[in-house]
Design an enzyme around this catalytic site. Structure first.
Site, PDB file in Angstrom:
ATOM      1  N   GLY A  82      10.790   8.622  -1.738  1.00 19.89           N
ATOM      2  CA  GLY A  82      10.094   9.883  -3.183  1.00 19.89           C
ATOM      3  C   GLY A  82       8.320   9.819  -3.462  1.00 19.89           C
ATOM      4  N   ARG A 134      11.331  11.171   4.276  1.00 22.95           N
ATOM      5  CA  ARG A 134      12.430  10.548   4.306  1.00 22.95           C
ATOM      6  C   ARG A 134      12.773  11.360   5.381  1.00 22.95           C
ATOM      7  NH1 ARG A 134      13.898   9.201  -0.960  1.00 22.95           N
ATOM      8  NH2 ARG A 134      12.951  10.964  -2.385  1.00 22.95           N
ATOM      9  N   ASP A 193      12.766   1.108  -2.061  1.00 21.61           N
ATOM     10  CA  ASP A 193      13.244   0.199  -1.688  1.00 21.61           C
ATOM     11  C   ASP A 193      14.493   0.780  -0.275  1.00 21.61           C
ATOM     12  OD1 ASP A 193      15.290   2.107  -2.691  1.00 21.61           O
ATOM     13  OD2 ASP A 193      17.243   0.233  -2.813  1.00 21.61           O
ATOM     14  N   ASP A 218      11.746   4.866 -10.294  1.00 18.54           N
ATOM     15  CA  ASP A 218      12.928   4.376 -10.004  1.00 18.54           C
ATOM     16  C   ASP A 218      12.467   2.897 -10.623  1.00 18.54           C
ATOM     17  OD1 ASP A 218      14.390   6.361  -9.682  1.00 18.54           O
ATOM     18  OD2 ASP A 218      14.803   5.954  -7.788  1.00 18.54           O
ATOM     19  N   ARG A 275      19.014   7.843 -10.089  1.00 16.24           N
ATOM     20  CA  ARG A 275      20.440   8.219  -9.311  1.00 16.24           C
ATOM     21  C   ARG A 275      21.393   6.704  -9.665  1.00 16.24           C
ATOM     22  NH1 ARG A 275      18.844   9.670  -4.123  1.00 16.24           N
ATOM     23  NH2 ARG A 275      16.525   9.449  -4.465  1.00 16.24           N
TER      24      ARG A 275
HETATM   25  P1  ATP Z   1      12.248   6.188  -3.752  1.00 15.25           P
HETATM   26  O1  ATP Z   1      13.197   4.962  -4.287  1.00 15.25           O
HETATM   27  O2  ATP Z   1      11.551   7.212  -4.210  1.00 15.25           O
HETATM   28  O3  ATP Z   1      13.719   7.538  -3.301  1.00 15.25           O
HETATM   29  P2  ATP Z   1      12.348   5.104  -1.060  1.00 15.25           P
HETATM   30  O4  ATP Z   1      11.157   4.564  -0.570  1.00 15.25           O
HETATM   31  O5  ATP Z   1      14.138   4.611  -1.000  1.00 15.25           O
HETATM   32  O6  ATP Z   1      11.785   5.856  -2.173  1.00 15.25           O
HETATM   33  P3  ATP Z   1      14.719   6.788   0.514  1.00 15.25           P
HETATM   34  O7  ATP Z   1      15.214   7.986   1.324  1.00 15.25           O
HETATM   35  O8  ATP Z   1      15.527   5.634   0.243  1.00 15.25           O
HETATM   36  O9  ATP Z   1      13.279   6.373  -0.246  1.00 15.25           O
HETATM   37  O10 ATP Z   1      14.028   5.424   2.406  1.00 15.25           O
HETATM   38  C1  ATP Z   1      12.954   5.900   3.169  1.00 15.25           C
HETATM   39  C2  ATP Z   1      12.604   6.080   4.128  1.00 15.25           C
HETATM   40  O11 ATP Z   1      12.643   5.239   4.615  1.00 15.25           O
HETATM   41  C3  ATP Z   1      14.087   7.403   4.866  1.00 15.25           C
HETATM   42  O12 ATP Z   1      14.068   8.438   4.806  1.00 15.25           O
HETATM   43  C4  ATP Z   1      14.375   6.383   6.258  1.00 15.25           C
HETATM   44  O13 ATP Z   1      12.998   7.191   7.017  1.00 15.25           O
HETATM   45  C5  ATP Z   1      13.425   4.644   6.011  1.00 15.25           C
HETATM   46  N1  ATP Z   1      14.905   3.778   5.731  1.00 15.25           N
HETATM   47  C6  ATP Z   1      15.875   3.669   5.019  1.00 15.25           C
HETATM   48  N2  ATP Z   1      16.941   3.283   5.331  1.00 15.25           N
HETATM   49  C7  ATP Z   1      16.283   2.685   6.574  1.00 15.25           C
HETATM   50  C8  ATP Z   1      16.999   1.768   7.832  1.00 15.25           C
HETATM   51  N3  ATP Z   1      18.582   1.309   7.215  1.00 15.25           N
HETATM   52  N4  ATP Z   1      16.112   1.741   8.566  1.00 15.25           N
HETATM   53  C9  ATP Z   1      15.844   1.846   8.812  1.00 15.25           C
HETATM   54  N5  ATP Z   1      14.910   2.787   8.179  1.00 15.25           N
HETATM   55  C10 ATP Z   1      15.266   3.039   7.182  1.00 15.25           C
END
Ligand code: ATP
Length: 326
Positions: free
Chosen positions: A15, A76, A107, A132, A176
């Site tokens: 995000g 994502r 994360d 978040d 969330r």
């Molecule tokens: P926000 O907290 O703002 O939502 P975020 O970084 O947590 O941000 P996510 O959509 O959870 O957002 O993760 C971003 C991207 O990281 C995912 O779309 C995916 O490509 C990658 N990712 C997440 N988990 C994994 C995993 N276990 N292995 C490989 N890639 C991952």
């Protein structure tokens, strides 16, 4: 990374969060100051796998410090989560002579960065940026302060109307899986009740307190609710409260307006420090770590641990809410 022929790469993932641009600017200028080439990959891991990179130099990041969103775009990526995705990304990084990668995101992005570390030998450093604030290893994440102030402005306005019409307002804020925005904005905005996913909500008790407050002369109330609360959001909570109190709540879902906008001074400064420190960490040979600011000190912690550990809400604030809402 002492080899100056190697490049530093940077991407934003997950995000978007206000201050991501300030972090990109800081990474680019710190790395070029250190003598490295910089490549920005667009649209997060999707763009990395697709080799969608652009050379960035100090002038490429002019005039972005104050802008929300991210000039590198974000995404994502489902595809990246497969082993094949990481291998493909590693190939692209090697083809460009990249020796260090800075991942700016939340994360999930850090879980991705940690997974990439199993397929690629370069240095990987995470910069925590998510509204978040749910990442351990740093007191605050980039974007949290701005989102909080955006939500607070909205709640202050709603309070005027709630007060004029003597009503119960239910405001849903982002989060969330975490109640950081809800707890902070509820505290700063003087909410009567704050519902967060970390605490099992007792709606009977909540309703009883709202009714008791009316009986004691309170003419209006604001309930702040994190979107993850009850898994079904503010409208479901409103229905439950209406049944129990007889008040008809007005529901406002703040939604994505909390994500964008000019980053606050605090977020710009945090992003500038963390972006520069990420480059320093790469230069010093650190990898599989994230940068953080803990009690005013810049620190490194394990990417894997930061993605797995659950950061707790301030228990003192949680207890205070009902005292202050009398
Ligand atoms: P926000 O907290 O703002 O939502 P975020 O970084 O947590 O941000 P996510 O959509 O959870 O957002 O993760 C971003 C991207 O990281 C995912 O779309 C995916 O490509 C990658 N990712 C997440 N988990 C994994 C995993 N276990 N292995 C490989 N890639 C991952």
């Amino acid at each position: 990374m002492t080899d100056k022929t190697k490049a530093v790469a940077v991407l934003t993932s997950g995000g978007d969060a206000p201050g991501m641009n300030a972090a990109i600017r800081s990474v680019v200028r710190m790395a070029t100051h250190g003598g490295y080439r910089v490549i920005g990959f667009q649209r997060g891991y999707d763009g990395l796998m697709a080799d969608d990179g652009i050379e960035l130099e100090p002038r490429s990041v002019s005039n972005i410090l104050q802008r929300g969103g991210t000039i590198l775009k974000t995404a994502r990526s489902i595809e990246f989560q497969a082993d094949k995705g990481c291998a493909q990304a590693a190939q692209v990084l090697d083809a460009h002579g990249v020796g260090g990668l800075v991942v700016i995101g939340g994360d999930g992005s850090f879980r991705g960065a940690h997974a990439l570390g199993r397929a690629w030998t370069g240095a990987i450093v995470g910069v925590p940026a998510t509204i978040d604030n749910d990442i351990s290893g740093t007191d605050e994440t980039i974007g949290f302060d701005t989102a909080l102030n955006t939500a607070l402005e909205a709640i202050d306005r709603l309070r005027d109307t709630a007060s004029a019409h003597e009503r119960l307002f239910l405001v849903e804020v982002m989060g969330r899986h975490s109640g950081f925005i809800a707890l902070a904005v509820g505290t700063a905005g003087g909410a009567e009740e704050i519902l967060v996913p970390e605490v099992d909500t007792d709606l009977d008790a909540c309703a009883a307190r709202l009714v008791a407050a009316r009986e004691k002369g309170k003419t209006m109330s604001i309930v702040v609710c994190a979107e993850g609360e009850n898994q079904s959001g503010a409208f479901a909570v409103a229905r439950e409260l209406e049944q129990r109190t007889g008040f008809v709540p007005t529901v406002t879902v703040l939604g994505h307006i909390q994500r964008g906008g000019r980053p606050s001074a605090r977020d710009r400064i945090l992003a500038t420090k963390l972006g520069a420190f990420a480059v320093t960490a790469i230069q010093r040979g650190s990898t599989d770590v994230m940068v953080g600011d803990v009690r005013g000190e810049l620190v490194l912690s394990s990417l894997e641990k930061s993605a797995a550990d659950k950061k707790g809400l301030d228990p003192f604030l949680l207890e205070l809410i009902q005292v202050l809402a009398q």
